[in-house]
Design an enzyme around this catalytic site. Structure first.
Site, PDB file in Angstrom:
ATOM      1  N   SER A 235     -48.270  -7.644  65.539  1.00  0.00           N
ATOM      2  CA  SER A 235     -48.940  -6.261  64.942  1.00  0.00           C
ATOM      3  C   SER A 235     -50.268  -6.105  65.477  1.00  0.00           C
ATOM      4  O   SER A 235     -50.517  -5.898  66.780  1.00  0.00           O
ATOM      5  CB  SER A 235     -48.875  -6.586  63.355  1.00  0.00           C
ATOM      6  N   ASP A 321     -38.734  -0.997  62.236  1.00  0.00           N
ATOM      7  CA  ASP A 321     -39.956  -1.289  62.007  1.00  0.00           C
ATOM      8  C   ASP A 321     -40.571  -0.212  61.197  1.00  0.00           C
ATOM      9  O   ASP A 321     -40.894   0.964  61.823  1.00  0.00           O
ATOM     10  CB  ASP A 321     -40.915  -1.766  63.253  1.00  0.00           C
ATOM     11  N   HIS A 360     -40.838  -5.332  59.974  1.00  0.00           N
ATOM     12  CA  HIS A 360     -41.966  -5.378  60.616  1.00  0.00           C
ATOM     13  C   HIS A 360     -42.195  -6.821  60.821  1.00  0.00           C
ATOM     14  O   HIS A 360     -43.085  -7.349  61.898  1.00  0.00           O
ATOM     15  CB  HIS A 360     -42.967  -4.764  60.090  1.00  0.00           C
TER      16      HIS A 360
END
Length: 374
Positions: A235, A321, A360
């Site tokens: 991320s 995601d 995610h």
């Protein structure tokens, strides 16, 4: 005799008068109904009460709606005037999840073969580090202190430097689970909290986060000898990872490979595409929200960095995601795959289907991960 007749007559007249004034059966009911009727003023007051309650409820509701609308409109101006607010929203370093854990005790999170360190990249900056040894060294690691763990980096096992995303700490649940998976696959896992996160001391910034990562990488290389060192960013950590690897490649000390999990192209496109952004259709969105990010010195330009990276690249992204849209990871792959800097290195993109539910931060659950990493 006459007196008796007069008294009878008087009583008869009284009875007749009483009978004349007493209501009959029909009049009795009507008079009862009349007696039960409310006065006109009381009836009007009774009707006003429910109307007044309804009007008061609507007034309060309308007042709340206007207040919320005012706050909604005021926030963009507040962010524009105070760019530091937007920086806080990018880093979310003030969100410490899970709460009430002692980062000095990784064993409380089930990491019995992990040691907690503290390193000092710069003066007045201290960062907390976890080092998890490969599962094969678990028994040897019991009861050992930092010198033993540092020396263990020189054993014949590859090293994974993990750079986490925004919010939380190095003790986040999904992060701990990934450490366990990588440890079981034979990796040393070194992770840390950037300055301003967890129990690390300092103020967060993109430059500071990148320098922290560079310091930890050099610390690893000074102890790992010829063992392979890989860098894994997740991320927001993908922005730190590409910043780091670009610098390493420029000084000709690249890592053995770069792994990007749920990456974006750059922070502006991520903020514009973020599903949780309620202002993306707000007039002047770029001016109000994206320009303050740039003003704060935050770019995380993965799409530019990959043009200067010369090592193998693996990109992992789940189609479902909800935080970093899948199309941004795919776009980054297309940029890297056509970059001249990767012409001698392998660039791979591995998608994970929506049905898997990895979203995610759950790609570590994939049973294919060991094969993919090999």
């Amino acid at each position: 005799m006459r007196k008796r007749n007069e008294s009878v007559t008087v009583e008869h007249e009284r009875a007749a008068a009483a009978a004349a004034t007493a209501p009959g059966p029909l009049d009795k009911g009507c008079s009862l109904r009349r007696s039960l009727r409310l006065p006109a003023s009381a009836a009007a007051e009774g009707m006003k009460r429910p109307l007044g309650r309804r009007y008061g409820l609507w007034f309060r509701l309308r007042k709340l709606i206007l207040w919320l609308l005012g706050v909604y409109i005021a926030i963009p101006f507040l962010v524009k005037l105070c760019p530091a607010i937007q920086a806080k929203l990018v880093f979310l370093n003030f969100v410490r999840v899970p709460y009430f854990i002692d980062l000095k005790r990784p064993q409380d999170q089930g990491l019995n073969h992990t040691c907690n360190y503290y390193l000092q990249p710069e003066e007045d900056v201290t960062i907390g580090v976890w080092h998890t040894v490969p599962a094969a060294l678990w028994r040897n690691a019991r009861g050992k202190e930092q010198p033993w763990f540092e020396e263990a980096l020189g054993s014949s096992h590859p090293v994974m430097l993990y750079l986490h995303g925004n919010a939380g700490t190095r003790g986040g649940d999904h992060r701990v689970e990934l450490y366990k998976v990588l440890s079981s696959l034979g990796y040393h896992v070194v992770t840390f909290d950037y300055r301003g996160w967890g129990d690390s001391v300092g103020s967060p910034s993109e430059r500071g986060m990148t320098y922290d990562a560079l310091h930890v990488f050099d610390w690893i290389k000074a102890r790992s000898g010829d063992n392979p060192v890989y860098i894994w960013g997740h991320s927001l950590g993908t922005g730190v990872a590409t910043n780091l690897v670009r610098r390493l490649c420029e000084r000709e000390t690249p890592p053995d490979a770069l792994i990007l999990e749920s990456p974006f192209t750059n922070i502006r496109e991520e903020a514009r595409s973020h599903p949780f952004s309620i202002y993306r259709y707000f007039p002047g969105f770029d001016w109000f929200f994206l320009d303050p990010i740039t003003t704060s010195g935050i770019k995380f330009a993965n799409d530019e960095n990959v043009k200067y990276i010369s090592c193998s690249l693996l990109i992992l992204h789940a189609e479902d995601d909800p935080v970093v849209p899948f199309h941004l990871g795919k776009k980054l792959y297309n940029i890297a795959a056509t970059s001249r800097s990767f012409r001698d290195y392998k660039v791979q993109f591995v998608p994970f289907h929506t049905d898997l539910g990895y979203r995610h931060k759950y790609i570590y659950r994939s049973p294919e991960l060991p094969r993919i990493l090999r």
